[in-house]
Write a protein that holds these residues in place. Sequence first.
Motif, PDB file in Angstrom:
ATOM      1  N   LYS A   2       0.851  -1.190   0.000  1.00 24.24           N
ATOM      2  CA  LYS A   2       0.000   0.000   0.000  1.00 24.24           C
ATOM      3  C   LYS A   2       0.887   1.241   0.000  1.00 24.24           C
ATOM      4  N   THR A   3       0.390   2.302  -0.587  1.00 24.47           N
ATOM      5  CA  THR A   3       1.107   3.567  -0.621  1.00 24.47           C
ATOM      6  C   THR A   3       0.252   4.634   0.032  1.00 24.47           C
ATOM      7  N   PHE A   4       0.857   5.384   0.927  1.00 24.55           N
ATOM      8  CA  PHE A   4       0.179   6.470   1.616  1.00 24.55           C
ATOM      9  C   PHE A   4       0.933   7.762   1.340  1.00 24.55           C
ATOM     10  N   THR A   5       0.221   8.862   1.260  1.00 26.82           N
ATOM     11  CA  THR A   5       0.822  10.176   1.050  1.00 26.82           C
ATOM     12  C   THR A   5       0.880  10.904   2.383  1.00 26.82           C
ATOM     13  N   ALA A   6       2.075  11.355   2.749  1.00 22.23           N
ATOM     14  CA  ALA A   6       2.254  12.076   4.002  1.00 22.23           C
ATOM     15  C   ALA A   6       2.520  13.548   3.734  1.00 22.23           C
ATOM     16  N   VAL A   7       1.975  14.384   4.588  1.00 16.04           N
ATOM     17  CA  VAL A   7       2.266  15.816   4.581  1.00 16.04           C
ATOM     18  C   VAL A   7       3.441  16.015   5.534  1.00 16.04           C
ATOM     19  N   VAL A   8       4.463  16.734   5.075  1.00 15.98           N
ATOM     20  CA  VAL A   8       5.672  16.927   5.883  1.00 15.98           C
ATOM     21  C   VAL A   8       5.913  18.420   6.064  1.00 15.98           C
ATOM     22  N   GLU A   9       6.192  18.797   7.301  1.00 20.86           N
ATOM     23  CA  GLU A   9       6.509  20.181   7.637  1.00 20.86           C
ATOM     24  C   GLU A   9       7.736  20.177   8.544  1.00 20.86           C
ATOM     25  N   LYS A  10       8.409  21.308   8.642  1.00 21.58           N
ATOM     26  CA  LYS A  10       9.535  21.433   9.568  1.00 21.58           C
ATOM     27  C   LYS A  10       9.153  22.421  10.653  1.00 21.58           C
ATOM     28  N   ASP A  11       9.251  21.982  11.889  1.00 23.26           N
ATOM     29  CA  ASP A  11       8.921  22.810  13.032  1.00 23.26           C
ATOM     30  C   ASP A  11      10.087  23.767  13.292  1.00 23.26           C
ATOM     31  N   ARG A  12       9.842  25.051  13.206  1.00 24.59           N
ATOM     32  CA  ARG A  12      10.911  26.045  13.388  1.00 24.59           C
ATOM     33  C   ARG A  12      11.436  26.084  14.811  1.00 24.59           C
ATOM     34  N   ASP A  13      10.583  25.783  15.777  1.00 18.84           N
ATOM     35  CA  ASP A  13      11.016  25.832  17.177  1.00 18.84           C
ATOM     36  C   ASP A  13      11.945  24.678  17.531  1.00 18.84           C
ATOM     37  N   THR A  14      11.607  23.477  17.077  1.00 20.40           N
ATOM     38  CA  THR A  14      12.384  22.293  17.455  1.00 20.40           C
ATOM     39  C   THR A  14      13.375  21.864  16.372  1.00 20.40           C
ATOM     40  N   GLY A  15      13.134  22.302  15.133  1.00 17.23           N
ATOM     41  CA  GLY A  15      13.977  21.867  14.029  1.00 17.23           C
ATOM     42  C   GLY A  15      13.637  20.472  13.532  1.00 17.23           C
ATOM     43  N   LEU A  16      12.589  19.862  14.087  1.00 19.12           N
ATOM     44  CA  LEU A  16      12.201  18.513  13.705  1.00 19.12           C
ATOM     45  C   LEU A  16      11.286  18.528  12.494  1.00 19.12           C
ATOM     46  N   TYR A  17      11.364  17.477  11.695  1.00 13.83           N
ATOM     47  CA  TYR A  17      10.417  17.256  10.609  1.00 13.83           C
ATOM     48  C   TYR A  17       9.217  16.541  11.201  1.00 13.83           C
ATOM     49  N   VAL A  18       8.034  17.006  10.859  1.00 13.02           N
ATOM     50  CA  VAL A  18       6.786  16.445  11.377  1.00 13.02           C
ATOM     51  C   VAL A  18       5.965  15.991  10.178  1.00 13.02           C
ATOM     52  N   GLY A  19       5.427  14.778  10.251  1.00  7.78           N
ATOM     53  CA  GLY A  19       4.643  14.266   9.144  1.00  7.78           C
ATOM     54  C   GLY A  19       3.381  13.580   9.616  1.00  7.78           C
ATOM     55  N   TYR A  20       2.370  13.616   8.747  1.00  6.50           N
ATOM     56  CA  TYR A  20       1.126  12.914   9.035  1.00  6.50           C
ATOM     57  C   TYR A  20       0.461  12.514   7.729  1.00  6.50           C
ATOM     58  N   VAL A  21      -0.368  11.481   7.812  1.00  3.41           N
ATOM     59  CA  VAL A  21      -1.136  11.026   6.655  1.00  3.41           C
ATOM     60  C   VAL A  21      -2.554  11.563   6.823  1.00  3.41           C
ATOM     61  N   PRO A  22      -2.966  12.502   5.967  1.00  2.00           N
ATOM     62  CA  PRO A  22      -4.308  13.071   6.096  1.00  2.00           C
ATOM     63  C   PRO A  22      -5.393  11.997   6.026  1.00  2.00           C
ATOM     64  N   GLY A  23      -6.344  12.102   6.941  1.00  2.00           N
ATOM     65  CA  GLY A  23      -7.470  11.185   6.944  1.00  2.00           C
ATOM     66  C   GLY A  23      -7.182   9.830   7.562  1.00  2.00           C
ATOM     67  N   PHE A  24      -5.982   9.621   8.105  1.00  2.00           N
ATOM     68  CA  PHE A  24      -5.595   8.337   8.711  1.00  2.00           C
ATOM     69  C   PHE A  24      -5.290   8.615  10.180  1.00  2.00           C
ATOM     70  N   PRO A  25      -6.290   8.485  11.057  1.00  2.00           N
ATOM     71  CA  PRO A  25      -6.101   8.791  12.472  1.00  2.00           C
ATOM     72  C   PRO A  25      -4.923   8.020  13.083  1.00  2.00           C
ATOM     73  N   GLY A  26      -4.056   8.754  13.770  1.00  2.00           N
ATOM     74  CA  GLY A  26      -2.917   8.146  14.444  1.00  2.00           C
ATOM     75  C   GLY A  26      -1.671   8.037  13.596  1.00  2.00           C
ATOM     76  N   ALA A  27      -1.774   8.290  12.301  1.00  2.00           N
ATOM     77  CA  ALA A  27      -0.621   8.149  11.405  1.00  2.00           C
ATOM     78  C   ALA A  27       0.149   9.460  11.361  1.00  2.00           C
ATOM     79  N   HIS A  28       0.953   9.682  12.396  1.00  2.00           N
ATOM     80  CA  HIS A  28       1.778  10.884  12.473  1.00  2.00           C
ATOM     81  C   HIS A  28       3.045  10.566  13.253  1.00  2.00           C
TER      82      HIS A  28
END
Length: 69
Positions: A2-28
């Motif tokens: 299966k293939t899932f699309t994740a949204v990825v952002e970079k948190d300016r405060d922590t410098g960490l990359y944060v990702g989640y799969v829209p519409g998939f509860p808990g997939a972050h």
Amino acid sequence: MKTFTAVVEKDRDTGLYVGYVPGFPGAHSQGETLDELRRNLQEVIEMLLEDEEPVVDTEFVGIQQIHVA
């Protein structure tokens, strides 16, 4: 496989990359690098799929830039 699309952002405060799969509860997750984030998201998704087949209720379409004066 299966293939899932994740949204990825970079948190300016922590410098960490944060990702989640829209519409998939808990997939972050987060990671210090994009590779670490990808591995972490893969592990989370695999664990969630062990429980039951998710109902992903959204489909990634794209992104848009909105200009506001």
